[in-house]
Design an enzyme around this catalytic site. Structure first.
Site, PDB file in Angstrom:
ATOM      1  CG  HIS C  14      -0.426   0.432   2.497  1.00 46.90           C
ATOM      2  ND1 HIS C  14      -1.163   1.105   3.446  1.00 46.90           N
ATOM      3  CD2 HIS C  14       0.815   0.265   3.043  1.00 46.90           C
ATOM      4  CE1 HIS C  14      -0.417   1.320   4.512  1.00 46.90           C
ATOM      5  NE2 HIS C  14       0.771   0.842   4.298  1.00 46.90           N
ATOM      6  CB  CYS C  33       3.698   6.000   4.891  1.00 45.08           C
ATOM      7  SG  CYS C  33       4.319   5.379   6.461  1.00 45.08           S
ATOM      8  CG  HIS C  39       5.382   1.040   2.465  1.00 46.70           C
ATOM      9  ND1 HIS C  39       4.633   2.155   2.130  1.00 46.70           N
ATOM     10  CD2 HIS C  39       4.935   0.670   3.691  1.00 46.70           C
ATOM     11  CE1 HIS C  39       3.810   2.459   3.114  1.00 46.70           C
ATOM     12  NE2 HIS C  39       3.966   1.568   4.070  1.00 46.70           N
ATOM     13  CG  HIS C  41       2.891  -2.881   6.484  1.00 48.08           C
ATOM     14  ND1 HIS C  41       3.988  -2.460   7.201  1.00 48.08           N
ATOM     15  CD2 HIS C  41       2.336  -1.748   5.979  1.00 48.08           C
ATOM     16  CE1 HIS C  41       4.085  -1.139   7.130  1.00 48.08           C
ATOM     17  NE2 HIS C  41       3.096  -0.678   6.389  1.00 48.08           N
ATOM     18  CG  ASP C  79      -2.699 -13.270   1.536  1.00 49.78           C
ATOM     19  OD1 ASP C  79      -1.779 -12.577   2.000  1.00 49.78           O
ATOM     20  OD2 ASP C  79      -2.589 -14.497   1.328  1.00 49.78           O
ATOM     21  CG  HIS C  80       0.423 -12.777  -1.540  1.00 54.32           C
ATOM     22  ND1 HIS C  80       0.170 -13.390  -0.353  1.00 54.32           N
ATOM     23  CD2 HIS C  80       1.751 -12.955  -1.780  1.00 54.32           C
ATOM     24  CE1 HIS C  80       1.278 -13.936   0.114  1.00 54.32           C
ATOM     25  NE2 HIS C  80       2.257 -13.684  -0.724  1.00 54.32           N
ATOM     26  CD  GLU C 129       0.258   0.345   8.815  1.00 51.32           C
ATOM     27  OE1 GLU C 129      -0.946   0.631   8.621  1.00 51.32           O
ATOM     28  OE2 GLU C 129       1.157   1.202   8.848  1.00 51.32           O
TER      29      GLU C 129
END
Lengths: 143, 143, 143, 143, 143, 143
Positions: C14, C33, C39, C41, C79-80, C129
């Site tokens: 994100h 950010c 980037h 998480h 996810d992913h 996060e």
């Protein structure tokens, strides 16, 4: 109010099984947890007590005393045991994480009130059955 | 050589019990772990594989494939089981953490060699029986 | 009331970026950010459901069913993925930890009510996060 | 309301000691924690702040700003210090986990209100003295 | 060879200080760790022992016996102590994580050899000073 | 030899993608990790350095200095970045966990030798991509 918590762990065997049902129905509802030969877990129990810190000690309750109560009232009876077979206060109960945490509450709540002369009260129990699954109870009335 | 590791978990019941001994001797040696009605654990298993990264993928072995092998060869047979009763490859073995990790090695070592066409090799197994107790094995010859 | 919780994880990319602002303003407010190349998480999501244990099962809700709901409603979609680009229900939202947890609530709250026939209710979502930063939401009205 | 939390850690020495008591009485009540030559801990502090996410940023408060406040107001004063000797705001207090968390509240609560222009409010402090022992405080009036 | 490991923890105060240096030099080299009033940590110590599992028990060494040895030889002497002041075997040593782990080795290595009748041998010590900083030692000769 | 280790973390986006292959082939081999819009992780990196403790400090290397080196050489370049796009030393490399750890080694190994005047040497890197998946490298020659 300040809240203090102590975490302890125990290892036990159990199965999820409703004796009023057939083996097939148990396997359908509980899946692998109904294995008649048992399975087991490392449980982690976090006991939270609330109260005002005593001005002489700064303690709501001495962590060591809280640990001793949990050991005497709970761990002594469930650690390295079969929860369905070896534990009198769980007889005839389904040993789900939810039922365990409610059963532990009924034992710890009066003990902590007595030992602390009502200066402290049990506030919450949190019981991890696996690192990603847990149940909590704070004494709300159950029907 | 680069080493990759995948951690998985399983929940199982067991007891430590040498059938050649009396009940009293078992309790003397194994203590609460000898409880005839079983106890259990959340085991955590870390599987380490070594090899050279494939230039086309950057992988020693795909983490997903490694996980699938562990699930098929080990977890399928031990998760939500009684290690002393339900697991053919542990029959007649004392289910200590040390014996478990050696037994898992014998199954995983050839499987990883075959699946990877000998590009990767099992390097180490680490098995946590509790969060503070674990055994490791790297295939050294045992007498 | 007893509360049960299930923890799941997902990995996603994100950036924090307000399209109404200039690039400079975004970097001033969001710092690293706001990196336009993204980037990411490993998020950990803990879903807490409350209800009375069913006397036949001892369950507020079967942990496996709760996990399946979270996988179908949330993990399948995030996810992913790139949270800003790939996720329809996050379009035009700043993908802060706070906004994520509120968006997840809107999806999970009605689903859990329906699946459980209103025997259980979503109580709290906790979203990590990073291992040291998280947001929580319990459905309080937001203006 | 959405809640955000930031975890920080610090290392400090302390002893539990009531100067109004004899050495013997201190040892009887506090045990090894009364060691006159001090002992110490790695403390973990989790600071929870509540508020409505700002529509422009999606933030209750920027995690980085929250961390900076905790560093300036708390860590600067307690990290790598002796809590009984080096910390003015703990002078003449017994440095129990309960008293520490209440003292930290008195410092952080007004600071967060001011820095956030009352858009955010301190909601809870959770202080781990060891990995299995912690205290929490949410600002309830103490007599 | 199979390796077994037991993790224990202790809480202690210390400072990093070379008495041959001035206070200024100590602060320059050791920074906040040189605070003359001490600071402290929750240390985690992992003791790894190697050997062949005994065919009668499946054990390299009983985890409980290993824990007892660590408690008697190490924890009794360092838990809730000031490492620079209270511990005879650390007198005149800088209490760095490196020096601690070497000092613990010198005590545990012969004890484990004796207690196990040379069936097991100390293999490695791992000492966490903080959750992100640790030292390890395996008995290599030091000049 | 004594070994010291420092753990740090960073958050980054990446995808697994071999540009010599079609999109279909990439998805077949890398699955969800090939998502063209990226995904991301909280990486944890553990850097292990070996050497003899300096008699004047008790240090193999000051933990603070080790952390500074990792921050300057690695974190500055990868934290809150897109590993495939933003990082010059990863250009044209598949950003698998294995390749990352080898690339980090090539940077850190000479730096630690220089900074320590060859008193300390990089011994091992361990990189967690998720809490259950990691790669390790100790400098073995790769073909």
């Amino acid at each position: 109010m300040v809240y203090i918590s102590k975490q302890v762990h125990f290892s036990a065997a159990h199965k999820l099984y409703n004796p009023a049902w057939s083996r097939e129905k148990n396997e359908e509802v509980f899946g692998a947890c109904a294995n008649e030969n048992w399975h087991g877990h490392n449980f982690e129990l976090i006991v939270t007590v609330k109260g005002e810190p005593d001005p002489d000690t700064g303690f709501v309750m001495n962590f060591k005393e809280l640990k001793r109560i949990i050991e005497d009232c709970i761990l002594e009876k469930v650690d390295h045991k079969n929860l369905n077979v070896d534990v009198p206060f769980l007889k005839d109960r389904i040993t789900s994480c939810e039922n365990l945490v409610v059963s532990f509450w009924k034992i710890l709540q009066p003990e902590i009130a007595v030992v602390s002369n009502n200066r402290a009260a049990l506030h919450k129990l949190k019981l991890f059955e696996t690192p990603t699954s847990y149940a909590e109870y704070s004494g709300e009335k159950l029907s």
